[in-house]
Design an enzyme around this catalytic site. Structure first.
Site, PDB file in Angstrom:
ATOM      1  CD  GLU A 109      -2.985  -1.167   2.263  1.00 27.52           C
ATOM      2  OE1 GLU A 109      -2.822  -0.403   3.233  1.00 27.52           O
ATOM      3  OE2 GLU A 109      -3.893  -2.018   2.218  1.00 27.52           O
ATOM      4  CG  HIS A 227      -8.796   6.131   2.842  1.00 29.51           C
ATOM      5  ND1 HIS A 227      -8.845   5.947   1.471  1.00 29.51           N
ATOM      6  CD2 HIS A 227      -8.178   5.029   3.339  1.00 29.51           C
ATOM      7  CE1 HIS A 227      -8.292   4.783   1.176  1.00 29.51           C
ATOM      8  NE2 HIS A 227      -7.869   4.210   2.290  1.00 29.51           N
ATOM      9  NE  ARG A 273      -4.272   5.687   3.858  1.00 26.89           N
ATOM     10  CZ  ARG A 273      -4.736   4.712   4.634  1.00 26.89           C
ATOM     11  NH1 ARG A 273      -5.216   4.997   5.821  1.00 26.89           N
ATOM     12  NH2 ARG A 273      -4.701   3.474   4.226  1.00 26.89           N
ATOM     13  CG  HIS A 332      -9.586   6.252   6.905  1.00 26.91           C
ATOM     14  ND1 HIS A 332     -10.570   5.310   6.714  1.00 26.91           N
ATOM     15  CD2 HIS A 332      -8.420   5.562   6.977  1.00 26.91           C
ATOM     16  CE1 HIS A 332     -10.025   4.103   6.667  1.00 26.91           C
ATOM     17  NE2 HIS A 332      -8.724   4.222   6.849  1.00 26.91           N
ATOM     18  NE  ARG A 367      -4.012   4.734  10.492  1.00 27.26           N
ATOM     19  CZ  ARG A 367      -4.472   3.959   9.509  1.00 27.26           C
ATOM     20  NH1 ARG A 367      -3.774   2.906   9.123  1.00 27.26           N
ATOM     21  NH2 ARG A 367      -5.612   4.227   8.926  1.00 27.26           N
TER      22      ARG A 367
END
Ligand code: SIN
Length: 511
Positions: A109, A227, A273, A332, A367
């Site tokens: 990811e 997100h 992200r 998120h 994160r």
């Protein structure tokens, strides 16, 4: 009266219960049915370095890099070093991660330097972990699980200077005070403070708000992770389109059909992200943005790899691999929370926190994808070990009263207004004018705050408390770092500091 009270039945609370049961009686309370938590909705997977020292060092480096200068080095080292043994435990307890020819499958990811994310049932990793952990916990004699119980507030013994229990409200409106040697808040995050969120309805920041009311310190509350790819169709829920889709090769394209991430980051769709979310936010100003899974392939059977997402999309006449999927960012995951050390100790004696409700600083300002399930496991277990060391004689709790749970009819409208203004003025792109507008809006809402005793009214008050802290901390942080982007302060400050809030006072501190 119990030895240990655990608020929340997600991964952190359940993992803590396993260790706590070795030392005493444990009561785990959840606001809805067991397994209704952010944990159960986690799709992508759990990041873990199972390949020895070098692998662990790389996982640490990726976690620190994603956190944009604010990661607490001790917490991150604990996470990646203790992660493998905690995941081995899950395997022993029957968690069925996906395998290929007997070997655990791993995906990649955003901002991970290699594929290290374990998954289950394709895109239902959280569900598999929640169910298997619950099965394990149900087999432990000293753990009692109570569903549909709302935690109202912490009980503080001001003479002793410690948290000694909590007040609970059950579905029938009975209010009871439960006393415990130590209390763990593992009650999750606060995505519901924003109108656009991937989080389930239970994520109303209850534990964070009640810790704050009791006088605990909160840390880094301005860092809400958005997100990048929540489903974006009028009238449809903001269902998560897992980052694993990009891990398996999906592109992001704008309304003109251009693959645009190259203009924003060398990591393209697998950039950190926060970078991807802001890029989509910007491209989205000119029209819809899509995930394009048609280009991914390599023979992957997308329905088998992503069964949950595929089933959801069918309801909207869409298919991965055939159609463009409209996406835009949504709130998120809260990197901030109740300030704790790596053992879950908060600034109040007797009170512990773990998982998304807590802030060890492990995620810094952003994160790393799929580190949250690992966080719950590792820090849930450590908090339990620290709680066992607490020396305190528990006295009996008491039935308090039977309260009226009738709901203020306006509460939903009031909550919707709060969520809308937070999304509008304290969301992905912030500036002083917008944050001041949000602050004024919240002050207005405080004047008409729901005052009743129903679950929804308690949630409304908790959302307000959390939103006020988020906005105050976001105003105070005059820089852009990770998920917190200030258009009026687009640069990162030379020194990284954590924001700490206690009883309305904001200060900034080092690690
Ligand atoms: C996802 O599947 O994209 C979510 C995983 C995470 O939040 O880490």
């Amino acid at each position: 009266m119990v030895d240990f009270l655990v608020v929340g039945g997600g991964i952190a609370g359940l993992r803590a219960a396993v260790t706590l049961a070795e030392a005493g009686s444990v009561l785990v309370v959840t606001k809805e049915g067991l397994a209704e938590s952010n944990t159960a909705y986690a799709q992508g997977g759990i990041a873990v370095a199972m390949g020895g020292e070098e692998d662990v060092a790389l996982h640490l480096a990726d976690t620190v890099a994603a956190g944009d200068g604010l990661v607490n080095a001790e917490a991150a080292a604990v996470l990646v070093e203790q992660g493998p043994q905690r995941v081995e435990e899950l395997l022993r307890w029957g968690t069925g991660f996906d395998r290929e020819q007997g070997e655990l499958m791993r995906t990649r990811e955003g901002a991970h330097s290699l594929p290290r994310i374990l998954h289950a049932h394709g895109d239902a990793t959280g569900w598999e972990i929640a169910v298997s952990l619950l099965r394990h916990v149900r087999g432990l004699e000293r753990v009692e699980l109570m569903e549909w119980v709302t935690t109202v507030d912490l009980v503080v013994d001001s003479d002793a200077g410690r948290v000694v229990g909590a007040t609970l409200l059950d579905a029938a409106g009975a209010l009871v005070e439960v006393r415990a040697r130590a209390v763990l808040l593992a009650s999750g995050g606060a995505g519901q403070a924003f109108s656009d969120t991937t989080n389930p309805a239970v994520a109303t920041g209850d534990g964070i708000a009640m810790a704050y009311r009791a006088g605990a310190e909160l840390m880094d509350m301005e860092f809400m992770q958005f997100h990048p790819t929540a489903f974006a169709m009028e009238g449809a829920p903001r269902f998560l389109m897992s980052e694993a889709l990009r891990g398996e090769g999906a592109w992001l394209v704008n309304a003109r059909g251009e693959r645009f991430m190259g203009r924003y980051h060398a990591g393209l769709e697998l950039a950190p992200r926060d970078v991807v979310a802001r890029a989509i936010g910007r491209e989205g100003m000119d029209g819809p943005v899509y995930l394009d899974m048609r280009v991914a392939g390599g023979g992957t059977d997308l329905k088998a790899r992503f069964p949950g997402i595929s089933a959801f999309l069918v309801g909207y006449g869409l298919e991965l691999g055939r159609d463009l999927i409209p996406v835009r960012p949504a709130a998120h995951y809260l990197m901030g929370g109740i300030r704790t050390d790596v053992c879950g100790r908060t600034s109040l004696a007797g009170l512990f926190a773990a998982g998304e409700a807590a802030c060890t600083g492990v995620h810094g300002a952003n994160r790393l994808a799929s580190n949250s399930l690992l966080e719950g496991l590792v820090f849930g277990a450590l908090a339990a070990e620290a709680m066992i060391e607490e020396q305190w004689s528990v006295v009996s709790g008491q039935w308090l009263e039977r309260t009226t749970v009738g709901e203020d009819l306006d509460v939903e409208g009031w909550i919707a207004e709060l969520r809308g203004l937070m999304w509008q003025d304290a969301g992905l792109l912030r500036d002083e004018a917008g944050l001041r507008r949000a602050q004024a809006g919240l002050a207005r809402l405080r004047e008409s705050e729901p005052r009743g005793g129903s679950r929804r009214e308690l949630e409304a008050r908790n959302l307000l408390a959390v939103a006020e802290v988020m906005v105050q901390a976001a105003l105070g942080r005059e820089e852009s770092r990770g998920a917190h982007f200030r258009m009026d302060f687009p640069e990162k400050a030379s020194v990284a500091r954590h924001s700490v809030m206690r009883r309305g006072e904001l200060r900034f501190v080092g690690d």
